[in-house]
Enzyme design. Structure first.
Site, PDB file in Angstrom:
ATOM      1  N   GLY A  12      10.257  49.966 -19.055  1.00  0.00           N
ATOM      2  CA  GLY A  12      11.242  50.741 -18.307  1.00  0.00           C
ATOM      3  C   GLY A  12      10.700  51.927 -17.521  1.00  0.00           C
ATOM      4  N   ASN A  14      10.209  51.862 -14.319  1.00  0.00           N
ATOM      5  CA  ASN A  14      11.056  51.913 -13.114  1.00  0.00           C
ATOM      6  C   ASN A  14      12.409  52.539 -13.435  1.00  0.00           C
ATOM      7  OD1 ASN A  14       9.833  50.732 -10.627  1.00  0.00           O
ATOM      8  ND2 ASN A  14       9.380  49.054 -12.036  1.00  0.00           N
ATOM      9  N   LEU A  81      13.860  40.434 -17.376  1.00  0.00           N
ATOM     10  CA  LEU A  81      13.300  39.084 -17.440  1.00  0.00           C
ATOM     11  C   LEU A  81      14.287  38.090 -18.051  1.00  0.00           C
ATOM     12  CD1 LEU A  81       9.663  39.982 -18.599  1.00  0.00           C
ATOM     13  CD2 LEU A  81      10.513  39.645 -16.282  1.00  0.00           C
ATOM     14  N   ASN A  98      16.978  44.033  -6.951  1.00  0.00           N
ATOM     15  CA  ASN A  98      15.854  43.693  -7.829  1.00  0.00           C
ATOM     16  C   ASN A  98      14.563  44.256  -7.245  1.00  0.00           C
ATOM     17  OD1 ASN A  98      14.432  42.237  -9.958  1.00  0.00           O
ATOM     18  ND2 ASN A  98      13.763  40.810  -8.368  1.00  0.00           N
ATOM     19  N   HIS A 100      10.546  43.442  -7.087  1.00  0.00           N
ATOM     20  CA  HIS A 100       9.561  42.379  -7.352  1.00  0.00           C
ATOM     21  C   HIS A 100       8.175  42.914  -6.975  1.00  0.00           C
ATOM     22  CE1 HIS A 100       8.047  38.348  -7.923  1.00  0.00           C
ATOM     23  NE2 HIS A 100       7.337  38.537  -6.821  1.00  0.00           N
ATOM     24  N   ASP A 141      14.195  35.347  -5.986  1.00  0.00           N
ATOM     25  CA  ASP A 141      13.455  36.248  -5.084  1.00  0.00           C
ATOM     26  C   ASP A 141      13.768  35.975  -3.605  1.00  0.00           C
ATOM     27  OD1 ASP A 141      12.186  37.492  -7.278  1.00  0.00           O
ATOM     28  OD2 ASP A 141      10.594  36.000  -7.277  1.00  0.00           O
ATOM     29  N   GLU A 171       6.126  50.858  -6.575  1.00  0.00           N
ATOM     30  CA  GLU A 171       7.432  50.565  -7.182  1.00  0.00           C
ATOM     31  C   GLU A 171       8.227  51.828  -7.482  1.00  0.00           C
ATOM     32  OE1 GLU A 171       7.701  47.436 -10.095  1.00  0.00           O
ATOM     33  OE2 GLU A 171       5.665  46.822  -9.666  1.00  0.00           O
TER      34      GLU A 171
HETATM   35  C1  GRF Z   1       7.614  45.849 -12.736  1.00  0.00           C
HETATM   36  O1  GRF Z   1       6.358  45.515 -12.255  1.00  0.00           O
HETATM   37  C2  GRF Z   1       8.686  45.135 -11.962  1.00  0.00           C
HETATM   38  O2  GRF Z   1       8.382  44.963 -10.609  1.00  0.00           O
HETATM   39  C3  GRF Z   1       8.710  43.804 -12.626  1.00  0.00           C
HETATM   40  O3  GRF Z   1       8.541  44.102 -14.004  1.00  0.00           O
HETATM   41  C4  GRF Z   1       7.815  45.315 -14.149  1.00  0.00           C
HETATM   42  C5  GRF Z   1       8.640  46.231 -15.013  1.00  0.00           C
HETATM   43  O4  GRF Z   1       7.965  47.407 -15.336  1.00  0.00           O
HETATM   44  N1  GRF Z   1       9.886  43.066 -12.272  1.00  0.00           N
HETATM   45  P1  GRF Z   1       8.732  48.601 -16.055  1.00  0.00           P
HETATM   46  O5  GRF Z   1       9.449  48.002 -17.273  1.00  0.00           O
HETATM   47  O6  GRF Z   1       9.705  49.175 -15.084  1.00  0.00           O
HETATM   48  O7  GRF Z   1       7.681  49.568 -16.461  1.00  0.00           O
END
Ligand code: GRF
Length: 197
Positions: A12, A14, A81, A98, A100, A141, A171
């Site tokens: 987490g 992001n 996921l 989303n 990616h 995607d 990101e």
């Molecule tokens: C990120 O690389 C995102 O793009 C992908 O999964 C990863 C999640 O990372 N879908 P985090 O859990 O946000 O650290």
């Protein structure tokens, strides 16, 4: 204020970038709910530490009920996921975002998630990589692209190094930026293309 739900499956980071940028007022929205398909996802803990309602939900009817009860307008998949059902995608058309970790249409689609993306890109020897924020459609995607940012990865010595470089430098910047644009009502989708006004 736009009410946002963030879906996570893992660490987490992001999500953390969204927590920080909503709390600071950079984003004109509020994270009202964090959902995970995994009870042990550290993202749930991050949410609780920030005082945000967090729960593990696997049942679709329950998930939709929760989203409705909280008045959620926007869903952000931040390392989620699990399959998002067609029903939810239709219910939240152009309201599910989303992130990616590649420059779509490279290294995306079925099977390209998490470390698989970076392993494939590293194996191919790409010199430039990046990430994409897009709306979710029923094609994996394949929804309208909101933002992309590229970065030089020619110095990366492993897929893990590439993953970290992209996560930290790309990101964590473009996801809050895209959510901000959404909350500021600056995103228009026309003919499956995003225009930023
Ligand atoms: C990120 O690389 C995102 O793009 C992908 O999964 C990863 C999640 O990372 N879908 P985090 O859990 O946000 O650290």
């Amino acid at each position: 204020m736009v009410k946002i739900a963030v879906f996570v499956s893992g660490g987490g980071t992001n999500l953390q970038s969204l927590i920080d940028t909503t709390k600071s007022g950079y984003i004109n929205g509020e994270i009202a709910l964090v959902v995970s398909n995994r009870k042990k996802a550290y993202g749930l803990e991050r949410a609780r530490l920030a005082g945000i309602k967090a729960c593990c939900i696997k049942d679709e009817d329950l998930l939709i009920k929760c989203l409705e009860e909280e008045g959620i307008e926007l869903i952000v998949l931040a390392g989620y996921l699990a399959i998002v059902s067609e029903r939810l995608i239709k219910l939240y058309e152009n309201r599910i975002i989303n992130i990616h970790p590649s420059l779509i249409p490279s290294f995306c689609g079925p099977g390209f998630y998490g470390h698989h993306v970076h392993e494939a890109a590293f194996k191919r020897g790409v010199k430039v990589a990046g990430a994409t924020v897009h709306f979710v459609s029923t094609v994996v995607d394949g929804g309208p692209i909101i933002l992309q940012k590229a970065i030089d990865v020619s110095d990366c010595k492993s897929p893990e190094e590439m993953q970290e470089k992209i996560l930290l430098n790309v990101e964590h910047k473009i996801l809050p930026e895209a959510v901000k644009l959404y909350c500021d009502r600056k995103i228009i989708v026309e003919n499956e293309r995003v225009e930023i006004i």
